[in-house]
Design an enzyme around this catalytic site. Structure first.
Site, PDB file in Angstrom:
ATOM      1  N   TYR A 109      42.785  38.180  32.675  1.00 37.79           N
ATOM      2  CA  TYR A 109      44.042  37.876  33.345  1.00 37.79           C
ATOM      3  C   TYR A 109      43.835  36.909  34.508  1.00 37.79           C
ATOM      4  O   TYR A 109      42.740  36.747  35.019  1.00 37.79           O
ATOM      5  CB  TYR A 109      44.744  39.148  33.816  1.00 37.79           C
ATOM      6  CG  TYR A 109      43.980  39.989  34.809  1.00 37.79           C
ATOM      7  CD1 TYR A 109      44.265  39.928  36.174  1.00 37.79           C
ATOM      8  CD2 TYR A 109      42.987  40.863  34.384  1.00 37.79           C
ATOM      9  CE1 TYR A 109      43.589  40.718  37.085  1.00 37.79           C
ATOM     10  CE2 TYR A 109      42.299  41.655  35.281  1.00 37.79           C
ATOM     11  CZ  TYR A 109      42.599  41.581  36.633  1.00 37.79           C
ATOM     12  OH  TYR A 109      41.917  42.351  37.536  1.00 37.79           O
ATOM     13  N   HIS A 151      41.953  46.145  46.921  1.00 40.28           N
ATOM     14  CA  HIS A 151      42.960  45.830  45.915  1.00 40.28           C
ATOM     15  C   HIS A 151      43.407  47.101  45.206  1.00 40.28           C
ATOM     16  O   HIS A 151      42.755  48.147  45.298  1.00 40.28           O
ATOM     17  CB  HIS A 151      42.400  44.845  44.882  1.00 40.28           C
ATOM     18  CG  HIS A 151      41.307  45.442  44.043  1.00 40.28           C
ATOM     19  ND1 HIS A 151      39.997  45.519  44.481  1.00 40.28           N
ATOM     20  CD2 HIS A 151      41.332  46.017  42.816  1.00 40.28           C
ATOM     21  CE1 HIS A 151      39.265  46.106  43.545  1.00 40.28           C
ATOM     22  NE2 HIS A 151      40.048  46.431  42.527  1.00 40.28           N
ATOM     23  N   ASP A 191      44.357  47.875  41.169  1.00 39.03           N
ATOM     24  CA  ASP A 191      44.401  47.273  39.832  1.00 39.03           C
ATOM     25  C   ASP A 191      45.870  47.091  39.444  1.00 39.03           C
ATOM     26  O   ASP A 191      46.657  48.037  39.564  1.00 39.03           O
ATOM     27  CB  ASP A 191      43.698  48.169  38.823  1.00 39.03           C
ATOM     28  CG  ASP A 191      42.198  48.233  39.060  1.00 39.03           C
ATOM     29  OD1 ASP A 191      41.785  48.445  40.211  1.00 39.03           O
ATOM     30  OD2 ASP A 191      41.444  48.087  38.089  1.00 39.03           O
ATOM     31  N   ARG A 195      23.621  45.410  41.252  1.00 39.25           N
ATOM     32  CA  ARG A 195      24.415  46.492  40.708  1.00 39.25           C
ATOM     33  C   ARG A 195      25.434  45.917  39.731  1.00 39.25           C
ATOM     34  O   ARG A 195      26.006  44.850  39.969  1.00 39.25           O
ATOM     35  CB  ARG A 195      25.146  47.229  41.825  1.00 39.25           C
ATOM     36  CG  ARG A 195      25.912  48.456  41.340  1.00 39.25           C
ATOM     37  CD  ARG A 195      27.334  48.480  41.837  1.00 39.25           C
ATOM     38  NE  ARG A 195      28.042  49.664  41.360  1.00 39.25           N
ATOM     39  CZ  ARG A 195      29.336  49.861  41.531  1.00 39.25           C
ATOM     40  NH1 ARG A 195      30.067  48.973  42.168  1.00 39.25           N
ATOM     41  NH2 ARG A 195      29.917  50.948  41.050  1.00 39.25           N
TER      42      ARG A 195
END
Length: 330
Positions: A107, A172, A174, A245
């Protein structure tokens, strides 16, 4: 080592956070638009919020070390294929200290849209990112289904975030109009932490005190739903990435999620966009001195406003660029 006695910025920030007096009056920003004054009277409110986060987060230990090692080899293969240019354009998104690999669905975000901000994100047209690799289905998704974490056929979007020491993702939620709940993630290569209720600001870059810090171990599965997924932001701070990570984020897109079309165009002139970042090879284990090198190009000069919960610091150019790039990326 910096003159302050700290080997890098993350140690300095950790020391500042641990030494912070909880009773000190401070500002805490919960959103882009609202600002609140907090003092002793707010401690109960923050604890209530932390309890709401805890009650809507689940963590499971499903993947054994040998399973993690096998999946980490597959992640390295994804990195190699991306560097060889074998993926479609929108599959790979590179930033300093952090690379993203979108599979199944991808997206738009941030500067890719003419209208920026939450709610403006759009799925790419079908076929513009690569399909979810078979090993993600076999080694990860099937294990989650077998353990009752998600139902069969739930996942149609898989994102691999690959972080180097000092990398981050800013606060943020999602996108609610794009993804169904829960949000499921599986962590690899090293331990880290997921923070809730932080605020990032820039010039200089600052990170506010978290409402809640969730330790995230290698091989652990984290499931966000309810309040933790929808009503409070989450982030990964630079000081929480001490070694390489990676995290695999598994989600389901909503049937009515909007896609890029004539009514939600991408920025019209690719020539005006910043030049793409040069690919950087990710290594199995981070160099032990890498974190220090990311920060040693600037003077470590952290400070805290006496009436604020914000940590203020001079970050390396890589960390600043990574955080700014992450704005509006979920």
């Amino acid at each position: 080592m910096a003159a302050s006695g700290y080997s890098d910025l993350r140690e300095k920030l950790k020391s500042m956070t641990n030494g912070r007096e909880k009773a000190r009056k401070r500002k805490y920003r919960e959103s882009d638009d609202d600002e609140y004054e907090h003092s002793d009277d707010s401690a109960d409110l923050r604890e209530q919020e932390a309890r709401r986060v805890r009650s809507s987060v689940a963590q499971l230990s499903i993947f054994a070390p040998e399973e993690c090692a096998r999946i980490e080899e597959k992640i390295d293969e994804v990195v190699a294929q991306a560097e060889a240019g074998l993926y479609r354009e929108h599959t790979v998104d590179r930033a300093p200290l952090r690379n993203k690999y979108f599979f199944g669905e991808g997206y738009t975000y941030g500067a890719q849209l003419e209208r920026r901000g939450p709610g403006q994100e759009r799925l790419y047209r079908k076929g513009e990112v690569d399909e979810i690799p078979g090993w993600v289905h076999e080694l990860v998704i099937k294990r989650l289904v077998a353990n009752g974490v998600i139902p069969e056929g739930f996942v149609n979007s898989a994102v691999i975030n690959d972080y180097q020491p000092g990398g981050c993702i800013v606060s943020h939620v999602d996108p609610l109009h794009i993804f169904a709940r829960p949000i499921v993630s599986v962590s690899f290569f090293s331990d880290s932490a997921l923070c809730f209720g932080c605020r990032f600001q820039f010039k200089p870059i600052r990170v506010s005190e978290p409402v809640f810090v969730l330790p995230v171990r290698r091989g652990s599965v984290t499931v966000l739903s309810g309040y933790a997924a929808d009503d409070i932001t989450h982030c990964i701070r630079p000081q929480d990435i001490k070694e390489r990570r990676a995290v695999i984020i598994l989600r389901k897109t909503k049937p009515d999620a909007p896609r890029v079309d004539s009514e939600s165009p991408l920025s019209p002139s690719p020539a005006l966009r910043p030049a793409p970042l040069k690919a950087k090879r990710s290594h199995r284990k981070a160099d032990p001195d890498a974190a220090h090198r990311y920060f040693q190009t600037v003077t470590i000069n952290s400070r805290r406003d006496e009436n604020s919960s914000w940590s203020v610091a001079h970050f390396s150019n890589e960390t600043i660029q990574s955080a700014e790039h992450e704005q509006n990326i979920k």
